[in-house]
Design a protein around this motif. Structure first.
Motif, mmCIF file in Angstrom:
data_model
loop_
_atom_site.group_PDB
_atom_site.id
_atom_site.type_symbol
_atom_site.label_atom_id
_atom_site.label_comp_id
_atom_site.label_asym_id
_atom_site.label_seq_id
_atom_site.Cartn_x
_atom_site.Cartn_y
_atom_site.Cartn_z
ATOM 1 N N VAL A 106 24.917 -79.073 -26.525
ATOM 2 C CA VAL A 106 25.600 -77.923 -25.929
ATOM 3 C C VAL A 106 26.359 -77.145 -27.002
ATOM 4 O O VAL A 106 26.363 -75.909 -27.020
ATOM 5 C CB VAL A 106 26.565 -78.373 -24.814
ATOM 6 N N VAL A 107 26.995 -77.880 -27.919
ATOM 7 C CA VAL A 107 27.734 -77.223 -28.994
ATOM 8 C C VAL A 107 26.789 -76.317 -29.785
ATOM 9 O O VAL A 107 27.087 -75.154 -30.050
ATOM 10 C CB VAL A 107 28.383 -78.275 -29.924
ATOM 11 N N THR A 108 25.644 -76.872 -30.133
ATOM 12 C CA THR A 108 24.639 -76.083 -30.866
ATOM 13 C C THR A 108 24.277 -74.812 -30.104
ATOM 14 O O THR A 108 24.220 -73.717 -30.683
ATOM 15 C CB THR A 108 23.359 -76.924 -31.053
ATOM 16 N N ALA A 109 24.044 -74.964 -28.813
ATOM 17 C CA ALA A 109 23.659 -73.816 -27.995
ATOM 18 C C ALA A 109 24.764 -72.757 -27.989
ATOM 19 O O ALA A 109 24.496 -71.557 -28.126
ATOM 20 C CB ALA A 109 23.348 -74.270 -26.577
ATOM 21 N N PHE A 110 25.995 -73.213 -27.847
ATOM 22 C CA PHE A 110 27.125 -72.277 -27.820
ATOM 23 C C PHE A 110 27.248 -71.537 -29.147
ATOM 24 O O PHE A 110 27.465 -70.323 -29.197
ATOM 25 C CB PHE A 110 28.424 -73.024 -27.511
ATOM 26 N N VAL A 111 27.130 -72.280 -30.235
ATOM 27 C CA VAL A 111 27.252 -71.666 -31.558
ATOM 28 C C VAL A 111 26.155 -70.628 -31.766
ATOM 29 O O VAL A 111 26.389 -69.518 -32.243
ATOM 30 C CB VAL A 111 27.177 -72.752 -32.658
ATOM 31 N N ARG A 112 24.941 -71.000 -31.340
ATOM 32 C CA ARG A 112 23.822 -70.089 -31.485
ATOM 33 C C ARG A 112 24.032 -68.820 -30.671
ATOM 34 O O ARG A 112 23.558 -67.745 -31.016
ATOM 35 C CB ARG A 112 22.535 -70.798 -31.038
ATOM 36 N N ALA A 113 24.774 -68.962 -29.559
ATOM 37 C CA ALA A 113 25.066 -67.796 -28.718
ATOM 38 C C ALA A 113 26.242 -66.997 -29.271
ATOM 39 O O ALA A 113 26.652 -65.998 -28.676
ATOM 40 C CB ALA A 113 25.360 -68.247 -27.295
ATOM 41 N N GLY A 114 26.765 -67.462 -30.398
ATOM 42 C CA GLY A 114 27.860 -66.733 -31.036
ATOM 43 C C GLY A 114 29.243 -67.059 -30.495
ATOM 44 O O GLY A 114 30.200 -66.318 -30.719
ATOM 45 N N CYS A 115 29.351 -68.145 -29.791
ATOM 46 C CA CYS A 115 30.653 -68.532 -29.254
ATOM 47 C C CYS A 115 31.472 -69.277 -30.312
ATOM 48 O O CYS A 115 30.919 -70.006 -31.136
ATOM 49 C CB CYS A 115 30.485 -69.416 -28.024
ATOM 50 N N TRP A 129 17.320 -74.210 -19.390
ATOM 51 C CA TRP A 129 17.924 -72.940 -19.822
ATOM 52 C C TRP A 129 17.908 -71.919 -18.712
ATOM 53 O O TRP A 129 16.857 -71.594 -18.175
ATOM 54 C CB TRP A 129 17.179 -72.380 -21.031
ATOM 55 N N ARG A 130 19.091 -71.433 -18.388
ATOM 56 C CA ARG A 130 19.159 -70.321 -17.442
ATOM 57 C C ARG A 130 20.110 -69.269 -17.998
ATOM 58 O O ARG A 130 20.500 -69.357 -19.164
ATOM 59 C CB ARG A 130 19.613 -70.827 -16.062
ATOM 60 N N SER A 131 20.491 -68.304 -17.173
ATOM 61 C CA SER A 131 21.151 -67.130 -17.753
ATOM 62 C C SER A 131 22.663 -67.252 -17.953
ATOM 63 O O SER A 131 23.316 -66.273 -18.269
ATOM 64 C CB SER A 131 20.845 -65.903 -16.894
ATOM 65 N N SER A 132 23.234 -68.441 -17.748
ATOM 66 C CA SER A 132 24.683 -68.549 -17.931
ATOM 67 C C SER A 132 25.066 -68.744 -19.397
ATOM 68 O O SER A 132 26.246 -68.844 -19.725
ATOM 69 C CB SER A 132 25.239 -69.691 -17.084
ATOM 70 N N VAL A 133 24.053 -68.801 -20.252
ATOM 71 C CA VAL A 133 24.302 -68.848 -21.692
ATOM 72 C C VAL A 133 23.471 -67.743 -22.342
ATOM 73 O O VAL A 133 22.300 -67.570 -22.000
ATOM 74 C CB VAL A 133 23.912 -70.215 -22.280
ATOM 75 N N ARG A 134 24.078 -67.026 -23.289
ATOM 76 C CA ARG A 134 23.354 -65.927 -23.967
ATOM 77 C C ARG A 134 22.224 -66.483 -24.829
ATOM 78 O O ARG A 134 22.338 -67.552 -25.420
ATOM 79 C CB ARG A 134 24.307 -65.138 -24.846
ATOM 80 N N GLY A 135 21.131 -65.747 -24.875
ATOM 81 C CA GLY A 135 20.067 -66.049 -25.826
ATOM 82 C C GLY A 135 19.367 -67.371 -25.635
ATOM 83 O O GLY A 135 19.133 -68.112 -26.570
#
Lengths: 335, 335
Positions: free
Chosen positions: B172-181, B328-334
């Motif tokens: 999840v951390v990876t996903a967030f970082v990739r989304a620019g969070c 993957w759904r739309s609650s996370v960018r990209g």
DNA sequence: GCCGTTGTTGCAAGCGCGTGCAAATGCTGC
DNA sequence: GCAGCATTTGCACGCGCTTGCAACAACGGC
């Protein structure tokens, strides 16, 4: 599978220096045992990890303490909640629940009831489907109590618990009219269960007496996805409805989601929605759905109370009717 | 309660003109009966409505066919779904499920296990809470199989089925970082179960290795309402998070609803959200939540397969680990 | 001191079933 | 026709428990 893993009353008796009957009596409420004997037995039982064998007890007593819950689609919110309430009430009454999954196939409920007979269940509670009449007779003949929930059956013997679906549906028409709606619709699944059909007929009939036409649409199983499909059907009509009564909350959630996100319909401004069941999600702020609350706890309590009632089918009419409670939320104008 | 309502093998034998043993053997797979005898027995049984008494059979065989499901908060979507899968798998394997409700109180699970022993359940599956070690030992000593789901216990004997929560949380951390969070938060309940804590620790640890701080907040039971409260806490901070990992989907739904309707936060533009469980509602378009799917069917299949496995605790390590699947759904960018 | 009463205990039967054992039956080969 | 074998059948026991019945002990009232 070890040969003889469970400790028996015999072993407890030997350790306590009493007869096997004394052990039995110690664990039988109301039996005559002296305090001293009881103490020694309890002590020995504790030490050995003894637990009364309910299978054997059921054999003697002609009463297993088992109650069968027969249900399909048990993971839907309404069903899951009813199961929770039922098992809880049964436990409180000293009974235990067996859970049997059924599907849409014809003999499914019959098979479940046969299983209930094999385990000598004291009673069966049917939440889904309709068993063949011959099977229910078999159950009753075998001394098994039967409870039918929202099955709307007319045969004598079982306890029938129903909601006044038609009357409730009538109230929805009034609510819609009061909100200024004129183009009514009813969204139903194709399951065709008695309660769903009663809601539909009640709604249509009430609308007719007020001189309003109702567009009725039916599709698929009673779930979220069907709600979306129904929205697609009803919201693409040239005469778009301004009020829709969905047969269950699950349908309503799907309907609202499609209406808002796919058709950009504002609820309740352009469309009023009412559901049925008052599942947890109906109260979530994404939906905030006006709906009918089923008195789940009362249903469960009533069913269990009737089951454990010693007096047999004493009470003349074994039929109970509840009024669902209309919960006003923001999916209808002017609550 | 009628005196002797159920028809016994004796009566079938008399009607068929054979011995009682013949009846017994007819219904025992693999026993030696001539076709002619079998036919006559089956016919008589049919006519009389005979069903083998599983209570008595269990007494002889030391195998009741009963499996206990011990679970709290059984009406929540994830639990209800797991119960459904379990009962279905058990039925397929010729077993039957007993359902016992537990609550948060200490001895609750112990009491449930005692009940399982009384009914000589072949096995118990524990979905909630942790039983006292002495009780699990008692079960095992009595030859009862035990399955612990997401309990993360280390004792030998029971089958332990777990998810790799920590590893998933890291993704999840990876996903967030990739989304620019950059400003991460973790929303948890106060239940403190092993899986919830593993997700929290895994998330915090992974964030630390990437040099990102995490704001952790805990509140109440693991439900929708707690999600709302957690949103109120986290979204009123001066440094408002731009990504939150909720320990379960239920928390996430509450969080998203409060974020959108109360704080007018746009998801995923201003805030990315990830949940856990992939309950049905996560896929509803009001949420469309990125989350981890638990392999519910596989868990159920694995548990039941182990239970019915004759070879005892043959297989060395009775521990199974599954990787949850990120949906993957739309609650996370990209995505 | 004796009898009736009350309370406790053990014996034994039986709940419905599975199964080992021995008797009975059917069949083959000579 | 008979020995040898495989298959089927009935008998009887036991699984762990409850419970009616009779034996027994304790005890108060006369």
């Amino acid at each position: 599978m070890p040969q003889k893993p469970f400790v028996s009353a015999q072993e407890v008796a030997e350790r306590a220096g009493v007869s096997r009957s004394a052990v039995s009596r110690t664990f039988t409420p109301g039996a005559s045992v002296s305090p001293e004997t009881r103490r020694r037995v309890v002590e020995a039982a504790e030490a050995l990890g003894y637990h009364v064998n309910h299978l054997a007890r059921g054999l003697m007593r002609n009463e297993s303490g088992i109650v069968c819950l027969i249900v399909s689609e048990m993971s839907t919110p309404y069903r899951a909640n009813l199961i929770r309430a039922m098992t809880q009430q049964l436990q409180n009454a000293g009974k235990i629940a067996m859970l049997i999954n059924t599907d849409r196939s014809d003999g499914s409920v019959d098979l479940a009831l046969r299983q209930a007979i094999r385990y000598r269940a004291d009673a069966s509670i049917i939440l889904s489907g309709m068993p063949d009449r011959s099977i229910t007779q078999l159950c009753l003949k075998n001394g098994q109590r039967l409870v039918l929930i929202n099955r709307d059956d007319d045969q004598q013997g079982p306890l029938r618990i129903n909601l006044d679906d038609a009357e409730a549906a009538g109230r929805v028409v009034t609510a819609f009219v009061r909100a200024g709606c004129r183009r009514l619709a009813f969204a139903n699944s194709q399951a065709g269960t008695p309660s769903l059909m009663a809601r539909e007929h009640g709604f249509v009939a009430a609308a007719k007496t007020m001189g309003l036409p109702v567009r009725v649409e039916r599709h698929g199983p009673t779930d979220y996805e069907s709600g979306r499909v129904l929205a697609q059907r009803l919201l693409t009509l040239s005469e778009r409805p301004d009020a829709v009564f969905c047969a269950t909350d699950l349908l309503a959630c799907g309907f609202m989601d499609a209406a808002r996100h796919q058709f950009r319909v504002a609820i309740p401004d352009q469309l009023c929605v009412v559901g049925f069941d008052d599942i947890e999600q109906a109260a979530w702020s994404s939906y905030d759905l006006t709906t009918f609350a089923q008195p789940v706890e009362m249903i469960a309590r009533e069913a269990v109370a009737w089951l454990v009632n010693e007096s047999g089918q004493a009470a003349g009419d074994d039929s109970v009717r509840f009024q669902p409670n209309l919960v006003w939320r923001s999916s209808v104008r002017g609550g």
